[in-house]
Design a protein around this motif. Structure first.
Motif, PDB file in Angstrom:
ATOM      1  N   MET A   1       0.837  -1.194   0.000  1.00  0.00           N
ATOM      2  CA  MET A   1       0.000   0.000   0.000  1.00  0.00           C
ATOM      3  C   MET A   1       0.872   1.244   0.000  1.00  0.00           C
ATOM      4  O   MET A   1       1.839   1.348   0.763  1.00  0.00           O
ATOM      5  N   SER A   2       0.589   2.206  -0.862  1.00  0.00           N
ATOM      6  CA  SER A   2       1.389   3.423  -0.947  1.00  0.00           C
ATOM      7  C   SER A   2       1.069   4.343   0.220  1.00  0.00           C
ATOM      8  O   SER A   2      -0.007   4.285   0.819  1.00  0.00           O
ATOM      9  N   GLU A   3       2.035   5.198   0.553  1.00  0.00           N
ATOM     10  CA  GLU A   3       1.850   6.157   1.637  1.00  0.00           C
ATOM     11  C   GLU A   3       0.792   7.190   1.256  1.00  0.00           C
ATOM     12  O   GLU A   3       0.721   7.616   0.105  1.00  0.00           O
ATOM     13  N   PRO A   4      -0.016   7.623   2.217  1.00  0.00           N
ATOM     14  CA  PRO A   4      -1.033   8.621   1.908  1.00  0.00           C
ATOM     15  C   PRO A   4      -0.413   9.993   1.669  1.00  0.00           C
ATOM     16  O   PRO A   4       0.709  10.274   2.103  1.00  0.00           O
ATOM     17  N   VAL A   5      -1.160  10.834   0.987  1.00  0.00           N
ATOM     18  CA  VAL A   5      -0.806  12.245   0.826  1.00  0.00           C
ATOM     19  C   VAL A   5      -1.804  13.043   1.666  1.00  0.00           C
ATOM     20  O   VAL A   5      -3.016  12.872   1.532  1.00  0.00           O
ATOM     21  N   ILE A   6      -1.291  13.886   2.546  1.00  0.00           N
ATOM     22  CA  ILE A   6      -2.145  14.665   3.429  1.00  0.00           C
ATOM     23  C   ILE A   6      -2.038  16.144   3.070  1.00  0.00           C
ATOM     24  O   ILE A   6      -0.938  16.700   3.000  1.00  0.00           O
ATOM     25  N   GLY A   7      -3.169  16.748   2.821  1.00  0.00           N
ATOM     26  CA  GLY A   7      -3.201  18.159   2.483  1.00  0.00           C
ATOM     27  C   GLY A   7      -3.279  19.030   3.730  1.00  0.00           C
ATOM     28  O   GLY A   7      -3.677  18.584   4.804  1.00  0.00           O
ATOM     29  N   VAL A   8      -2.874  20.286   3.577  1.00  0.00           N
ATOM     30  CA  VAL A   8      -3.044  21.297   4.618  1.00  0.00           C
ATOM     31  C   VAL A   8      -3.796  22.473   4.001  1.00  0.00           C
ATOM     32  O   VAL A   8      -3.346  23.044   2.996  1.00  0.00           O
ATOM     33  N   PHE A   9      -4.962  22.783   4.549  1.00  0.00           N
ATOM     34  CA  PHE A   9      -5.723  23.945   4.104  1.00  0.00           C
ATOM     35  C   PHE A   9      -4.801  25.159   4.174  1.00  0.00           C
ATOM     36  O   PHE A   9      -4.313  25.519   5.246  1.00  0.00           O
ATOM     37  N   ALA A  10      -4.551  25.791   3.012  1.00  0.00           N
ATOM     38  CA  ALA A  10      -3.448  26.751   2.926  1.00  0.00           C
ATOM     39  C   ALA A  10      -3.889  28.177   2.645  1.00  0.00           C
ATOM     40  O   ALA A  10      -3.096  28.992   2.187  1.00  0.00           O
ATOM     41  N   LEU A  11      -5.152  28.500   2.920  1.00  0.00           N
ATOM     42  CA  LEU A  11      -5.626  29.865   2.711  1.00  0.00           C
ATOM     43  C   LEU A  11      -5.388  30.742   3.937  1.00  0.00           C
ATOM     44  O   LEU A  11      -5.471  31.965   3.852  1.00  0.00           O
ATOM     45  N   GLN A  12      -5.108  30.131   5.079  1.00  0.00           N
ATOM     46  CA  GLN A  12      -4.779  30.865   6.299  1.00  0.00           C
ATOM     47  C   GLN A  12      -4.199  29.900   7.303  1.00  0.00           C
ATOM     48  O   GLN A  12      -4.482  28.708   7.272  1.00  0.00           O
ATOM     49  N   GLY A  13      -3.364  30.395   8.214  1.00  0.00           N
ATOM     50  CA  GLY A  13      -2.880  29.573   9.308  1.00  0.00           C
ATOM     51  C   GLY A  13      -1.428  29.151   9.151  1.00  0.00           C
ATOM     52  O   GLY A  13      -0.734  29.541   8.209  1.00  0.00           O
ATOM     53  N   ASN A  14      -0.964  28.309  10.091  1.00  0.00           N
ATOM     54  CA  ASN A  14       0.436  27.865  10.132  1.00  0.00           C
ATOM     55  C   ASN A  14       0.666  26.706   9.161  1.00  0.00           C
ATOM     56  O   ASN A  14       0.923  25.570   9.557  1.00  0.00           O
ATOM     57  N   VAL A  15       0.603  27.011   7.895  1.00  0.00           N
ATOM     58  CA  VAL A  15       0.669  25.967   6.870  1.00  0.00           C
ATOM     59  C   VAL A  15       2.040  25.303   6.852  1.00  0.00           C
ATOM     60  O   VAL A  15       2.155  24.070   6.883  1.00  0.00           O
ATOM     61  N   ARG A  16       3.099  26.102   6.805  1.00  0.00           N
ATOM     62  CA  ARG A  16       4.456  25.528   6.718  1.00  0.00           C
ATOM     63  C   ARG A  16       4.774  24.655   7.923  1.00  0.00           C
ATOM     64  O   ARG A  16       5.433  23.607   7.783  1.00  0.00           O
ATOM     65  N   GLU A  17       4.334  25.088   9.084  1.00  0.00           N
ATOM     66  CA  GLU A  17       4.617  24.320  10.298  1.00  0.00           C
ATOM     67  C   GLU A  17       3.941  22.948  10.255  1.00  0.00           C
ATOM     68  O   GLU A  17       4.544  21.935  10.647  1.00  0.00           O
ATOM     69  N   HIS A  18       2.701  22.896   9.790  1.00  0.00           N
ATOM     70  CA  HIS A  18       2.018  21.604   9.671  1.00  0.00           C
ATOM     71  C   HIS A  18       2.685  20.725   8.608  1.00  0.00           C
ATOM     72  O   HIS A  18       2.835  19.511   8.806  1.00  0.00           O
ATOM     73  N   LEU A  19       3.076  21.313   7.494  1.00  0.00           N
ATOM     74  CA  LEU A  19       3.764  20.540   6.454  1.00  0.00           C
ATOM     75  C   LEU A  19       5.072  19.963   6.985  1.00  0.00           C
ATOM     76  O   LEU A  19       5.424  18.814   6.687  1.00  0.00           O
ATOM     77  N   ALA A  20       5.783  20.747   7.803  1.00  0.00           N
ATOM     78  CA  ALA A  20       7.042  20.260   8.383  1.00  0.00           C
ATOM     79  C   ALA A  20       6.791  19.093   9.335  1.00  0.00           C
ATOM     80  O   ALA A  20       7.555  18.114   9.351  1.00  0.00           O
ATOM     81  N   MET A  21       5.723  19.169  10.119  1.00  0.00           N
ATOM     82  CA  MET A  21       5.397  18.081  11.033  1.00  0.00           C
ATOM     83  C   MET A  21       5.021  16.808  10.273  1.00  0.00           C
ATOM     84  O   MET A  21       5.403  15.700  10.661  1.00  0.00           O
ATOM     85  N   LEU A  22       4.267  16.963   9.200  1.00  0.00           N
ATOM     86  CA  LEU A  22       3.906  15.796   8.392  1.00  0.00           C
ATOM     87  C   LEU A  22       5.151  15.149   7.792  1.00  0.00           C
ATOM     88  O   LEU A  22       5.280  13.925   7.765  1.00  0.00           O
ATOM     89  N   ALA A  23       6.081  15.982   7.331  1.00  0.00           N
ATOM     90  CA  ALA A  23       7.337  15.445   6.788  1.00  0.00           C
ATOM     91  C   ALA A  23       8.111  14.695   7.868  1.00  0.00           C
ATOM     92  O   ALA A  23       8.732  13.657   7.602  1.00  0.00           O
ATOM     93  N   GLU A  24       8.063  15.202   9.097  1.00  0.00           N
ATOM     94  CA  GLU A  24       8.786  14.571  10.200  1.00  0.00           C
ATOM     95  C   GLU A  24       8.268  13.174  10.496  1.00  0.00           C
ATOM     96  O   GLU A  24       9.031  12.299  10.921  1.00  0.00           O
TER      97      GLU A  24
END
Length: 210
Positions: A1-24
């Motif tokens: 099974m392939s790894e999921p792709v998780i989106g971050v609602f990017a119209l407002q908020g701490n988008v980069r921080e959430h993306l960094a946590m997902l990468a971690e």
């Protein structure tokens, strides 16, 4: 099974921080600003921000109804702070006509713990973890009602006095600040600001299992 792709609602908020946590936690994260980008993800993080503005921006970018449909169709979503408000079926303390995406059978009080100056941190016992989770609360909501099938993951028994005063004489000794209902996860606090990636890992596992 392939790894999921998780989106971050990017119209407002701490988008980069959430993306960094997902990468971690070893998951590919993608910013989501339009319906075509929403179609390409397996789960979504709704970050903190300003819930009324988030709703209006989602409308402006023609993302509101596609988001509502994906949630209704079973997409896993992790709402943090304002994201928790966006997922709630009911809110108190909102503005007239404020819309939510819904799906999570809770009632959330907006800005329950007070203003920006009332921000605080606390070590929480968390149902999914063996050691405390350090949480950062900024203009945070709390959960006033949970539906029958909603699991309470964590409560807080501290916070600014103003938050308890507004609760009235019926105030509890603790407030619900993290819940899960099947594929929907929500916290009052900002897990992207702590350096502790366990909640993002917990959500990634939820997406994998969906």
């Amino acid at each position: 099974m392939s790894e999921p792709v998780i989106g971050v609602f990017a119209l407002q908020g701490n988008v980069r921080e959430h993306l960094a946590m997902l990468a971690e936690v070893g998951v590919e994260g993608k910013p989501v600003r339009r319906p075509s980008e929403l179609d390409a993800v397996d789960g979504l993080v709704l970050p903190g921000g300003e819930s009324t503005t988030m709703g209006k921006l989602a409308r402006s970018f023609e993302l509101f109804e596609p988001l509502r449909k994906r949630i209704a169709d079973g997409m896993p979503v992790f709402g943090t702070c304002a994201g928790m408000i966006m997922l709630a079926e009911d809110i108190t303390g909102g503005i007239a006509g404020q819309e939510t995406l819904g799906g999570l059978d809770v009632t959330v009080r907006r800005n329950a713990f007070g203003r920006q100056v009332d921000s605080f941190e606390a070590d929480l016992d968390f149902a999914a973890f063996s050691t405390p989770y350090h949480a950062v609360f900024i203009r945070a909501p709390w959960v006033e009602r949970v539906g029958r099938d909603v699991e309470v993951l964590s409560t807080v028994s501290e916070g600014p006095d103003a938050g308890w005063d507004r609760a009235g004489p019926e105030a509890q000794h603790s407030r619900i600040v993290a819940v899960r209902h099947d594929r929907l996860l929500a916290t009052s606090f900002h897990p992207e600001m702590t350096g502790d990636a366990r909640l993002h890992g917990y959500f990634a596992d939820l997406v994998r299992d969906h």
